[in-house]
Design a protein around this motif. Structure first.
Motif, PDB file in Angstrom:
ATOM      1  N   MET A  74      13.360  65.119  65.713  1.00 24.37           N
ATOM      2  CA  MET A  74      12.224  63.811  65.311  1.00 24.37           C
ATOM      3  C   MET A  74      11.440  63.527  66.488  1.00 24.37           C
ATOM      4  N   LEU A  75       9.728  63.310  66.097  1.00 29.19           N
ATOM      5  CA  LEU A  75       9.109  62.922  67.103  1.00 29.19           C
ATOM      6  C   LEU A  75       9.127  61.056  67.211  1.00 29.19           C
ATOM      7  N   ALA A  76       8.857  60.568  68.348  1.00 26.34           N
ATOM      8  CA  ALA A  76       8.217  59.633  68.323  1.00 26.34           C
ATOM      9  C   ALA A  76       6.630  58.942  68.976  1.00 26.34           C
ATOM     10  N   VAL A  77       5.674  58.895  68.483  1.00 26.34           N
ATOM     11  CA  VAL A  77       4.109  59.297  69.222  1.00 26.34           C
ATOM     12  C   VAL A  77       3.654  57.817  68.513  1.00 26.34           C
ATOM     13  N   ASN A  78       2.710  57.183  69.759  1.00 27.88           N
ATOM     14  CA  ASN A  78       1.973  56.417  68.918  1.00 27.88           C
ATOM     15  C   ASN A  78       0.560  56.466  68.536  1.00 27.88           C
ATOM     16  N   TYR A  79      -0.008  55.541  67.911  1.00 30.77           N
ATOM     17  CA  TYR A  79      -0.647  56.108  66.811  1.00 30.77           C
ATOM     18  C   TYR A  79      -2.145  56.479  67.314  1.00 30.77           C
ATOM     19  N   SER A  80      -2.646  56.196  68.173  1.00 26.24           N
ATOM     20  CA  SER A  80      -3.099  56.915  69.465  1.00 26.24           C
ATOM     21  C   SER A  80      -3.191  57.669  69.840  1.00 26.24           C
ATOM     22  N   THR A  81      -2.539  58.345  69.904  1.00 26.42           N
ATOM     23  CA  THR A  81      -2.213  59.336  70.446  1.00 26.42           C
ATOM     24  C   THR A  81      -2.138  60.477  69.079  1.00 26.42           C
ATOM     25  N   VAL A  82      -1.042  59.736  67.771  1.00 25.01           N
ATOM     26  CA  VAL A  82      -1.162  61.389  66.653  1.00 25.01           C
ATOM     27  C   VAL A  82      -2.908  60.811  66.487  1.00 25.01           C
ATOM     28  N   ARG A  83      -3.429  59.677  66.353  1.00 26.43           N
ATOM     29  CA  ARG A  83      -5.016  59.964  65.704  1.00 26.43           C
ATOM     30  C   ARG A  83      -6.095  60.598  66.690  1.00 26.43           C
ATOM     31  N   ASN A  84      -5.160  61.030  67.936  1.00 23.71           N
ATOM     32  CA  ASN A  84      -6.148  61.974  68.531  1.00 23.71           C
ATOM     33  C   ASN A  84      -6.346  63.852  69.165  1.00 23.71           C
ATOM     34  N   ASN A  85      -4.754  63.588  67.925  1.00 23.74           N
ATOM     35  CA  ASN A  85      -4.150  65.422  67.566  1.00 23.74           C
ATOM     36  C   ASN A  85      -4.485  65.179  66.461  1.00 23.74           C
ATOM     37  N   LEU A  86      -4.065  64.240  65.684  1.00 25.95           N
ATOM     38  CA  LEU A  86      -3.247  64.648  63.822  1.00 25.95           C
ATOM     39  C   LEU A  86      -3.027  66.662  63.581  1.00 25.95           C
ATOM     40  N   LYS A  87      -4.050  66.926  63.699  1.00 26.50           N
ATOM     41  CA  LYS A  87      -3.530  68.330  63.427  1.00 26.50           C
ATOM     42  C   LYS A  87      -2.543  68.724  63.478  1.00 26.50           C
ATOM     43  N   SER A  88      -2.504  69.193  64.761  1.00 29.18           N
ATOM     44  CA  SER A  88      -0.834  69.445  65.256  1.00 29.18           C
ATOM     45  C   SER A  88       0.326  68.618  65.112  1.00 29.18           C
ATOM     46  N   TYR A  89       0.187  66.775  65.060  1.00 26.87           N
ATOM     47  CA  TYR A  89       1.367  66.341  64.365  1.00 26.87           C
ATOM     48  C   TYR A  89       1.903  66.645  62.960  1.00 26.87           C
TER      49      TYR A  89
ATOM     50  N   ALA B 284       4.708  68.959  61.284  1.00 24.55           N
ATOM     51  CA  ALA B 284       5.502  67.938  60.416  1.00 24.55           C
ATOM     52  C   ALA B 284       4.887  69.339  59.408  1.00 24.55           C
ATOM     53  N   THR B 285       4.743  69.904  58.694  1.00 26.91           N
ATOM     54  CA  THR B 285       4.312  70.772  57.987  1.00 26.91           C
ATOM     55  C   THR B 285       5.702  72.299  58.302  1.00 26.91           C
ATOM     56  N   ASP B 286       4.799  73.107  59.546  1.00 25.11           N
ATOM     57  CA  ASP B 286       5.486  74.850  59.965  1.00 25.11           C
ATOM     58  C   ASP B 286       6.581  74.271  60.750  1.00 25.11           C
ATOM     59  N   ASN B 287       7.332  73.009  61.379  1.00 23.29           N
ATOM     60  CA  ASN B 287       7.917  73.397  61.890  1.00 23.29           C
ATOM     61  C   ASN B 287       9.228  72.242  61.632  1.00 23.29           C
ATOM     62  N   GLY B 288       8.681  71.573  60.000  1.00 23.01           N
ATOM     63  CA  GLY B 288       9.653  70.534  59.668  1.00 23.01           C
ATOM     64  C   GLY B 288      10.407  69.155  60.710  1.00 23.01           C
ATOM     65  N   GLU B 289       9.101  68.787  61.483  1.00 29.15           N
ATOM     66  CA  GLU B 289       9.893  67.450  62.369  1.00 29.15           C
ATOM     67  C   GLU B 289       9.141  66.599  61.601  1.00 29.15           C
ATOM     68  N   ILE B 290      10.055  65.856  61.851  1.00 32.70           N
ATOM     69  CA  ILE B 290       9.545  64.603  61.330  1.00 32.70           C
ATOM     70  C   ILE B 290       8.595  63.670  62.589  1.00 32.70           C
ATOM     71  N   VAL B 291       7.688  63.200  62.376  1.00 33.77           N
ATOM     72  CA  VAL B 291       6.509  62.110  62.755  1.00 33.77           C
ATOM     73  C   VAL B 291       6.814  60.699  62.153  1.00 33.77           C
ATOM     74  N   ILE B 292       6.970  60.335  63.436  1.00 35.16           N
ATOM     75  CA  ILE B 292       7.149  58.691  63.749  1.00 35.16           C
ATOM     76  C   ILE B 292       5.941  58.117  64.359  1.00 35.16           C
ATOM     77  N   VAL B 293       5.094  57.631  63.731  1.00 38.87           N
ATOM     78  CA  VAL B 293       4.146  56.801  64.368  1.00 38.87           C
ATOM     79  C   VAL B 293       3.858  55.528  65.029  1.00 38.87           C
ATOM     80  N   THR B 294       4.820  55.292  66.160  1.00 40.68           N
ATOM     81  CA  THR B 294       4.543  53.341  66.304  1.00 40.68           C
ATOM     82  C   THR B 294       2.872  52.265  66.467  1.00 40.68           C
ATOM     83  N   ARG B 295       3.493  51.704  65.896  1.00 37.64           N
ATOM     84  CA  ARG B 295       2.395  50.753  65.757  1.00 37.64           C
ATOM     85  C   ARG B 295       2.573  49.494  66.407  1.00 37.64           C
ATOM     86  N   LYS B 296       1.114  48.408  66.418  1.00 34.03           N
ATOM     87  CA  LYS B 296       1.918  46.764  67.446  1.00 34.03           C
ATOM     88  C   LYS B 296       2.687  46.375  65.909  1.00 34.03           C
ATOM     89  N   GLU B 297       3.230  45.431  66.374  1.00 34.14           N
ATOM     90  CA  GLU B 297       3.995  44.991  65.499  1.00 34.14           C
ATOM     91  C   GLU B 297       4.843  45.499  64.860  1.00 34.14           C
TER      92      GLU B 297
END
Length: 90
Positions: free
Chosen positions: A1-16, A20-33
């Motif tokens: 399980m990965l926890a990544v902030n929103y900006s990082t995911v936005r800039n690297n959406l394809k890799s995340y 999720a699809t290739d490695n079965g990883e669950i990605v938690i996107v952390t956001r404000k509030e």
């Protein structure tokens, strides 16, 4: 399980998404509030949905067993095949 902030995911959406699809990883996107979200593959989502439906079904069976054990069951006569044909208009 990965926890990544929103900006990082936005800039690297394809890799995340690939994680999720290739490695079965669950990605938690952390956001404000604490408005966090989760990215997971459709296969993983379907597995979770199936597990939830199975748990609900098993819970229903458990409630039925408890009702029978406490004497809340009802006896019914079986419908014979000939009677069933009449009921069904055959």
């Amino acid at each position: 399980m990965l926890a990544v902030n929103y900006s990082t995911v936005r800039n690297n959406l394809k890799s995340y998404c690939d994680e999720a699809t290739d490695n079965g990883e669950i990605v938690i996107v952390t956001r404000k509030e604490e408005k966090n979200i989760v990215i997971l593959s459709l296969d993983k989502y379907n597995q979770l949905e199936k597990a939830a439906r199975n748990a609900e079904y098993l819970s229903m069976i458990d409630r039925s067993i408890e009702q029978l054990s406490s004497g809340e069951g009802k006896n019914h006569e079986l419908i014979e095949e000939d009677d069933n044909a009449e009921i069904m208009g055959r």
